[in-house]
Design a protein around this motif. Structure first.
Motif, PDB file in Angstrom:
ATOM      1  N   ASP A 198       0.932  -1.308   0.075  1.00 14.26           N
ATOM      2  CA  ASP A 198       0.179   0.118  -0.028  1.00 14.26           C
ATOM      3  C   ASP A 198       0.734   1.253  -0.062  1.00 14.26           C
ATOM      4  O   ASP A 198       0.436   2.301   0.310  1.00 14.26           O
ATOM      5  N   LYS A 231       2.319   4.578  -0.982  1.00  9.13           N
ATOM      6  CA  LYS A 231       1.806   5.468  -2.264  1.00  9.13           C
ATOM      7  C   LYS A 231       2.722   5.534  -3.467  1.00  9.13           C
ATOM      8  O   LYS A 231       2.320   5.897  -4.569  1.00  9.13           O
ATOM      9  N   TYR A 249       0.640   3.673  -5.955  1.00 13.93           N
ATOM     10  CA  TYR A 249      -0.726   3.954  -6.321  1.00 13.93           C
ATOM     11  C   TYR A 249      -0.881   4.392  -7.714  1.00 13.93           C
ATOM     12  O   TYR A 249      -2.052   4.112  -8.232  1.00 13.93           O
ATOM     13  N   PRO A 250       0.067   4.900  -8.273  1.00 17.99           N
ATOM     14  CA  PRO A 250      -0.257   5.168  -9.856  1.00 17.99           C
ATOM     15  C   PRO A 250      -0.470   3.863 -10.767  1.00 17.99           C
ATOM     16  O   PRO A 250      -1.083   3.763 -11.584  1.00 17.99           O
ATOM     17  N   TYR A 283      -2.035   1.014  -9.280  1.00 21.87           N
ATOM     18  CA  TYR A 283      -3.607   0.655  -9.142  1.00 21.87           C
ATOM     19  C   TYR A 283      -4.568   1.806  -9.480  1.00 21.87           C
ATOM     20  O   TYR A 283      -5.405   1.505 -10.106  1.00 21.87           O
ATOM     21  N   GLU A 284      -4.077   3.047  -9.758  1.00 22.21           N
ATOM     22  CA  GLU A 284      -4.752   4.197 -10.320  1.00 22.21           C
ATOM     23  C   GLU A 284      -5.292   3.875 -11.887  1.00 22.21           C
ATOM     24  O   GLU A 284      -6.277   3.981 -12.350  1.00 22.21           O
ATOM     25  N   ARG A 285      -4.291   2.999 -12.375  1.00 22.93           N
ATOM     26  CA  ARG A 285      -4.525   2.731 -13.910  1.00 22.93           C
ATOM     27  C   ARG A 285      -5.305   1.398 -14.000  1.00 22.93           C
ATOM     28  O   ARG A 285      -5.836   1.217 -14.909  1.00 22.93           O
ATOM     29  N   GLU A 325      -8.003   0.507 -12.136  1.00 25.80           N
ATOM     30  CA  GLU A 325      -9.211   0.630 -11.693  1.00 25.80           C
ATOM     31  C   GLU A 325     -10.058   0.889 -12.807  1.00 25.80           C
ATOM     32  O   GLU A 325     -10.896   0.269 -13.051  1.00 25.80           O
ATOM     33  N   ALA A 382      -8.814   3.145  -1.060  1.00 25.92           N
ATOM     34  CA  ALA A 382      -8.436   4.092  -1.759  1.00 25.92           C
ATOM     35  C   ALA A 382      -8.714   3.802  -3.132  1.00 25.92           C
ATOM     36  O   ALA A 382      -9.164   4.905  -4.102  1.00 25.92           O
ATOM     37  N   PHE A 383      -9.035   2.639  -3.873  1.00 26.76           N
ATOM     38  CA  PHE A 383      -9.299   2.301  -5.056  1.00 26.76           C
ATOM     39  C   PHE A 383     -10.597   1.376  -5.076  1.00 26.76           C
ATOM     40  O   PHE A 383     -10.804   0.277  -5.162  1.00 26.76           O
ATOM     41  N   LEU A 405     -11.798  -1.218  -7.839  1.00 26.62           N
ATOM     42  CA  LEU A 405     -10.760  -2.232  -8.137  1.00 26.62           C
ATOM     43  C   LEU A 405     -11.123  -3.510  -7.631  1.00 26.62           C
ATOM     44  O   LEU A 405     -11.337  -3.562  -6.225  1.00 26.62           O
TER      45      LEU A 405
END
Ligand SMILES: [Zn+2]
Length: 272
Positions: free
Chosen positions: A100, A102, A105-106, A108-110, A112, A152-153, A156
């Protein structure tokens, strides 16, 4: 009744895919999520991403290929390539920081908006002579980190492997509170732990005082995954069926565990 094996590896043995296909035919397994090996897995005779993608080309009905993304090494943009190449999901193992962190995060952001599931190895990995050089650290793969990612996602779909062995309580409480966080029971857990032990962890139903916020059974957060060679899939399948029967998990929920839930996560319809 559909059966989907949500956790499987391909070796580089030339007959591996053939043996897998034959066993799936015999056991009525409809779909197998086949994981490419990460930067270290290839040393141990596992097929890499290319290998599992070729397997999917050869057996498109049976195989759902998952690429292995090396957190801390691969650039986040690689997610877009993985999706463009037709992989059905992404597998993670041996991150350079906690899952987890940070920094990740980019990635997981992609994933989702792409709508593909993320499968995380959790807990203990085998001891290898190269572990010191590779900075292998099981503590970075605790289930509680999937709880952070799931919050956060929220769109997902996440599957944690091995019910977080040995951090079972972290895994199941995280599953209860996060609508799209699931776990498989592959590994030693079904052999060494009793049905009662699992029942105590996976206790909530639509009628219990404390519940899943969506009013589901705990077992709706569990998926079938084998993580064994083809000839042993039947044994793991039997273990899942035995423990669910012993705990009197309702038939329709058992069907979700064995395939229904994973079909939804993969966005596929398997008729029979
Ligand atoms: Zn595995």
């Amino acid at each position: 009744m559909k059966i989907i094996d949500a956790h499987h590896h391909l070796t580089t043995q030339p007959d591996n895919l053939e043996r897998l296909a034959a066993e799936c035919e015999r056991l009525s397994v409809d779909k197998v999520c086949l994981f490419g090996a990460g930067r270290y897995g290839g040393d141990y005779g596992l097929a890499m991403d290319d290998g599992v993608r070729k397997a999917m080309e050869q057996c498109p009905d049976l195989i759902a290929a998952f690429a292995c993304f090396d957190l801390g090494f691969d650039p986040p943009e690689r997610v877009d390539d993985i999706v463009a190449q037709g992989f059905k999901g992404i597998k993670f193992i041996n991150p350079t920081r906690n899952y987890d962190d940070k920094e990740f995060y980019p990635v997981y952001e992609r994933m989702e908006p792409a709508g593909i599931p993320a499968i995380f190895h959790l807990g203990i990995v085998a001891h290898k002579p190269t572990d010191k050089d590779r900075d292998i650290n099981n503590n970075r793969m605790r289930p509680i980190y999937l709880d952070t990612i799931a919050r956060a996602f929220p769109d997902l779909n996440i599957v944690g492997a091995h019910l977080g062995n040995p951090w079972y309580e972290e895994a199941t409480m995280s599953a209860r509170w996060n609508p799209k966080l699931y776990f498989d029971l592959s590994g030693s857990t079904l052999k060494k732990k009793s049905a009662r032990f699992l029942g105590d962890l996976l206790w909530w139903t639509p009628d219990t005082r404390y519940r899943d916020p969506e009013g589901r059974y705990a077992w709706e957060k569990i998926v079938f995954g084998s993580d064994v060679p083809p000839e042993e899939i039947e044994d793991v399948l039997d273990d899942y069926r035995t423990v669910m029967a012993e705990l009197e998990v309702p038939e329709e929920i058992q069907a979700k565990v064995l395939g229904g839930t994973m079909a939804r996560l993969l966005g596929i319809e398997i008729g029979r």
